[in-house]
Design a protein around this motif. Structure first.
Motif, PDB file in Angstrom:
ATOM      1  N   ILE A  22       7.818 -19.497 -10.416  1.00 35.90           N
ATOM      2  CA  ILE A  22       8.557 -18.788  -9.371  1.00 35.90           C
ATOM      3  C   ILE A  22       7.953 -17.417  -9.075  1.00 35.90           C
ATOM      4  O   ILE A  22       8.480 -16.680  -8.242  1.00 35.90           O
ATOM      5  CB  ILE A  22      10.052 -18.631  -9.733  1.00 35.90           C
ATOM      6  CG1 ILE A  22      10.232 -17.734 -10.976  1.00 35.90           C
ATOM      7  CG2 ILE A  22      10.702 -20.000  -9.948  1.00 35.90           C
ATOM      8  CD1 ILE A  22      11.695 -17.393 -11.262  1.00 35.90           C
TER       9      ILE A  22
ATOM     10  N   PRO B 227       9.739 -18.224  -4.773  1.00 34.05           N
ATOM     11  CA  PRO B 227      10.967 -18.788  -5.364  1.00 34.05           C
ATOM     12  C   PRO B 227      11.640 -19.844  -4.493  1.00 34.05           C
ATOM     13  O   PRO B 227      12.172 -20.832  -5.014  1.00 34.05           O
ATOM     14  CB  PRO B 227      11.853 -17.551  -5.555  1.00 34.05           C
ATOM     15  CG  PRO B 227      10.881 -16.422  -5.746  1.00 34.05           C
ATOM     16  CD  PRO B 227       9.748 -16.742  -4.814  1.00 34.05           C
TER      17      PRO B 227
ATOM     18  N   ALA C  35       9.685 -22.960  -4.826  1.00 36.07           N
ATOM     19  CA  ALA C  35       9.900 -23.548  -6.148  1.00 36.07           C
ATOM     20  C   ALA C  35      11.149 -24.412  -6.158  1.00 36.07           C
ATOM     21  O   ALA C  35      11.164 -25.515  -6.727  1.00 36.07           O
ATOM     22  CB  ALA C  35      10.007 -22.442  -7.194  1.00 36.07           C
ATOM     23  N   VAL C  36      12.210 -23.933  -5.524  1.00 32.45           N
ATOM     24  CA  VAL C  36      13.434 -24.728  -5.427  1.00 32.45           C
ATOM     25  C   VAL C  36      13.183 -25.983  -4.603  1.00 32.45           C
ATOM     26  O   VAL C  36      13.671 -27.078  -4.941  1.00 32.45           O
ATOM     27  CB  VAL C  36      14.578 -23.886  -4.832  1.00 32.45           C
ATOM     28  CG1 VAL C  36      15.796 -24.760  -4.528  1.00 32.45           C
ATOM     29  CG2 VAL C  36      14.961 -22.748  -5.776  1.00 32.45           C
TER      30      VAL C  36
ATOM     31  N   LEU D 273      16.551 -26.783 -12.918  1.00 34.76           N
ATOM     32  CA  LEU D 273      15.323 -26.046 -12.680  1.00 34.76           C
ATOM     33  C   LEU D 273      15.239 -24.860 -13.629  1.00 34.76           C
ATOM     34  O   LEU D 273      16.213 -24.130 -13.815  1.00 34.76           O
ATOM     35  CB  LEU D 273      15.263 -25.533 -11.241  1.00 34.76           C
ATOM     36  CG  LEU D 273      15.495 -26.540 -10.115  1.00 34.76           C
ATOM     37  CD1 LEU D 273      15.294 -25.867  -8.762  1.00 34.76           C
ATOM     38  CD2 LEU D 273      14.571 -27.739 -10.263  1.00 34.76           C
TER      39      LEU D 273
ATOM     40  N   GLY E 192      12.957 -21.457 -14.183  1.00 31.10           N
ATOM     41  CA  GLY E 192      11.948 -20.594 -13.602  1.00 31.10           C
ATOM     42  C   GLY E 192      10.955 -20.122 -14.656  1.00 31.10           C
ATOM     43  O   GLY E 192      11.337 -19.687 -15.739  1.00 31.10           O
TER      44      GLY E 192
ATOM     45  N   TRP F 146       6.616 -15.848 -14.551  1.00 24.80           N
ATOM     46  CA  TRP F 146       7.107 -14.554 -14.097  1.00 24.80           C
ATOM     47  C   TRP F 146       7.507 -13.765 -15.360  1.00 24.80           C
ATOM     48  O   TRP F 146       7.560 -14.296 -16.461  1.00 24.80           O
ATOM     49  CB  TRP F 146       8.333 -14.710 -13.170  1.00 24.80           C
ATOM     50  CG  TRP F 146       9.580 -15.093 -13.904  1.00 24.80           C
ATOM     51  CD1 TRP F 146       9.942 -16.332 -14.329  1.00 24.80           C
ATOM     52  CD2 TRP F 146      10.623 -14.203 -14.350  1.00 24.80           C
ATOM     53  NE1 TRP F 146      11.130 -16.294 -15.007  1.00 24.80           N
ATOM     54  CE2 TRP F 146      11.577 -14.989 -15.033  1.00 24.80           C
ATOM     55  CE3 TRP F 146      10.834 -12.831 -14.231  1.00 24.80           C
ATOM     56  CZ2 TRP F 146      12.727 -14.445 -15.598  1.00 24.80           C
ATOM     57  CZ3 TRP F 146      11.980 -12.289 -14.789  1.00 24.80           C
ATOM     58  CH2 TRP F 146      12.917 -13.100 -15.458  1.00 24.80           C
TER      59      TRP F 146
ATOM     60  N   PRO G 163      11.507 -12.195  -8.646  1.00 22.49           N
ATOM     61  CA  PRO G 163      11.537 -13.666  -8.583  1.00 22.49           C
ATOM     62  C   PRO G 163      12.849 -14.313  -9.014  1.00 22.49           C
ATOM     63  O   PRO G 163      13.333 -15.210  -8.305  1.00 22.49           O
ATOM     64  CB  PRO G 163      10.372 -14.077  -9.494  1.00 22.49           C
ATOM     65  CG  PRO G 163       9.410 -12.955  -9.379  1.00 22.49           C
ATOM     66  CD  PRO G 163      10.264 -11.719  -9.300  1.00 22.49           C
ATOM     67  N   PRO G 164      13.473 -13.932 -10.138  1.00 23.85           N
ATOM     68  CA  PRO G 164      14.695 -14.648 -10.517  1.00 23.85           C
ATOM     69  C   PRO G 164      15.845 -14.463  -9.540  1.00 23.85           C
ATOM     70  O   PRO G 164      16.641 -15.388  -9.335  1.00 23.85           O
ATOM     71  CB  PRO G 164      15.038 -14.076 -11.897  1.00 23.85           C
ATOM     72  CG  PRO G 164      14.307 -12.795 -11.996  1.00 23.85           C
ATOM     73  CD  PRO G 164      13.067 -12.965 -11.173  1.00 23.85           C
TER      74      PRO G 164
ATOM     75  N   PHE H 191      15.110 -16.792  -6.694  1.00 28.77           N
ATOM     76  CA  PHE H 191      15.213 -18.162  -7.190  1.00 28.77           C
ATOM     77  C   PHE H 191      16.674 -18.600  -7.298  1.00 28.77           C
ATOM     78  O   PHE H 191      17.036 -19.696  -6.839  1.00 28.77           O
ATOM     79  CB  PHE H 191      14.521 -18.230  -8.553  1.00 28.77           C
ATOM     80  CG  PHE H 191      14.731 -19.494  -9.325  1.00 28.77           C
ATOM     81  CD1 PHE H 191      14.161 -20.693  -8.925  1.00 28.77           C
ATOM     82  CD2 PHE H 191      15.487 -19.489 -10.493  1.00 28.77           C
ATOM     83  CE1 PHE H 191      14.349 -21.852  -9.655  1.00 28.77           C
ATOM     84  CE2 PHE H 191      15.672 -20.636 -11.232  1.00 28.77           C
ATOM     85  CZ  PHE H 191      15.107 -21.821 -10.812  1.00 28.77           C
TER      86      PHE H 191
ATOM     87  N   LEU I  31      20.459 -23.780 -12.890  1.00 30.40           N
ATOM     88  CA  LEU I  31      19.354 -22.882 -12.581  1.00 30.40           C
ATOM     89  C   LEU I  31      19.158 -21.967 -13.785  1.00 30.40           C
ATOM     90  O   LEU I  31      19.974 -21.084 -14.039  1.00 30.40           O
ATOM     91  CB  LEU I  31      19.654 -22.058 -11.324  1.00 30.40           C
ATOM     92  CG  LEU I  31      19.858 -22.852 -10.030  1.00 30.40           C
ATOM     93  CD1 LEU I  31      20.449 -21.958  -8.958  1.00 30.40           C
ATOM     94  CD2 LEU I  31      18.533 -23.467  -9.546  1.00 30.40           C
TER      95      LEU I  31
ATOM     96  N   ILE J  96      17.350 -19.126 -15.831  1.00 28.58           N
ATOM     97  CA  ILE J  96      16.470 -17.981 -16.016  1.00 28.58           C
ATOM     98  C   ILE J  96      16.599 -17.612 -17.488  1.00 28.58           C
ATOM     99  O   ILE J  96      17.611 -17.063 -17.920  1.00 28.58           O
ATOM    100  CB  ILE J  96      16.859 -16.807 -15.109  1.00 28.58           C
ATOM    101  CG1 ILE J  96      16.605 -17.162 -13.643  1.00 28.58           C
ATOM    102  CG2 ILE J  96      16.083 -15.543 -15.495  1.00 28.58           C
ATOM    103  CD1 ILE J  96      15.135 -17.394 -13.300  1.00 28.58           C
TER     104      ILE J  96
END
Length: 362
Positions: free
Chosen positions: A276, A292, A295-296, A307, A309, A312, A325-326, A329, A343, A345
């Motif tokens: 991401i 990001p 990426a999704v 997903l 991430g 990064w 990025p997060p 994302f 999701l 992180i």
């Protein structure tokens, strides 16, 4: 070099289970699309094209990267788990039954699937470059190299320095027992450094052992280790399919139509580890790294339930703010129908259970 006999080629350049037809050139030459006559490789048909960015973009970018190399990155609280706590959590999971995932930083993970430990893209030392040169990571790897559990499979997506860390390999124990799985023409790098069991895979080749199938999948990227070997070794993502979990590891990739083909031929996936970060400026990065939102889209295209991430929060490679990025994302994931629960992180050094069965069994 040890070579496996590929157990399956589920589709070739997108011909099986509803994927696109082979490009005309491949039909005419009987040579896979990504194999060029001169020995180089190229991306799947329809991928964005990597081209020379204008000087008015590249000069400010490289000047900014040089300036940033002297700046201290402010790391938010909670982004890194202290190593003693990270090691304790990993050790606790090692004595339990079940699958788990540990983020070491960047694209480096430990996974345990079906009782076997997989280490991906081990960039674990300080610099993403040769001889102490190149970008310097601003956080240490989540687990010290000496504290890693015994590795059964070392899987490397391509030869860029932030994914293939020669100094980490030199310190990695167990070279005689682990199996190394890499894309085409990257095997010699490992045999020359003392690894005894090395398997090269072309896209769509699979390696079966220990109740685990590891399949090399096409992604949109490139390779280079020096100034004279551009695209001479292949790059890849991977499917890790075990009895109760199916994981996609994206390595490095831009977005392209190949992911919809992967979803049709290999999906669904329980968990997808997708890059991401490292996406700005787009004029330079759009053909190498997904942003990001893309990426999704990759996750959606391959049919991934969850997903994670990656790529990064470890080293500054490009111009976006390190901790942007997060946020993008998570926002993009919710907009595409994922819940916060799906999701991930992760903190560097964090270990999480992978407890859900993979969708094909549900």
């Amino acid at each position: 070099m040890k070579q496996n006999k590929p157990s399956a080629r589920p589709f070739s350049a997108g011909t099986r289970r509803g994927a696109a037809q082979k490009p005309e050139e491949e039909r005419a030459t009987h040579r896979p699309w990504h194999h060029l006559p001169g020995g180089q490789f190229r991306n799947p048909a329809g991928s964005p094209v990597r081209s020379q960015a204008p000087v008015k973009c590249t000069l400010p970018f490289f000047a900014r990267m040089v300036r940033q190399s002297f700046d201290k990155v402010e790391v938010p609280e909670g982004h890194v788990i202290p190593r003693p706590l990270a090691h304790r959590a990993l050790s606790d999971h090692m004595v339990k039954q079940g699958d788990f995932l540990t983020w070491l930083g960047h694209a480096s993970f430990l996974l345990r699937l079906n009782g076997k430990v997989i280490l991906t893209d081990p960039y674990l030392t300080r610099y993403a470059g040769p001889a102490g040169l190149g970008p310097k990571r601003y956080v240490k790897s989540g687990i010290a190299i000496g504290d890693l559990p015994p590795v059964d499979y070392l899987v490397v997506s391509h030869n860029h320095y932030d994914h293939l860390d020669e100094r980490a390999l030199a310190r990695l124990p167990g070279k005689e027992r682990m199996t190394v799985i890499v894309p085409l023409r990257l095997g010699e790098f490992f045999t020359a450094r003392g690894f005894k069991n090395v398997v090269e895979l072309d896209w769509h080749d699979a390696y079966d052992a220990d109740g685990l199938t590891i399949t090399a999948l096409p992604v949109v990227h490139w390779s280079r280790r020096s100034g004279f070997d551009t695209n001479r070794t292949l790059w890849a993502g991977f499917s890790f399919k075990a009895e109760r979990h199916h994981v996609f590891f994206g390595g490095d990739s831009a977005y392209g139509p190949v992911f919809e083909e992967i979803g049709k031929a290999y999906g669904p996936f329980d968990t997808a580890l997708i890059g991401i970060g490292a996406y700005e400026p787009r004029v330079m990065m759009a053909a190498s790294h997904a942003n990001p939102e893309e990426a999704v889209a990759i996750g959606r295209d391959i049919g991934a339930k969850r997903l994670v991430g990656m790529h990064w929060g470890t080293v500054v490679l490009t111009a976006e703010p390190p901790f942007e990025p997060p946020e993008r994302f998570m926002k993009a994931g919710r907009e595409r129908g994922y819940t916060n629960h799906d999701l991930w992180i992760m903190a560097i050094g964090e270990t999480r259970d992978l407890s859900d069965p993979w969708p094909a069994n549900t």
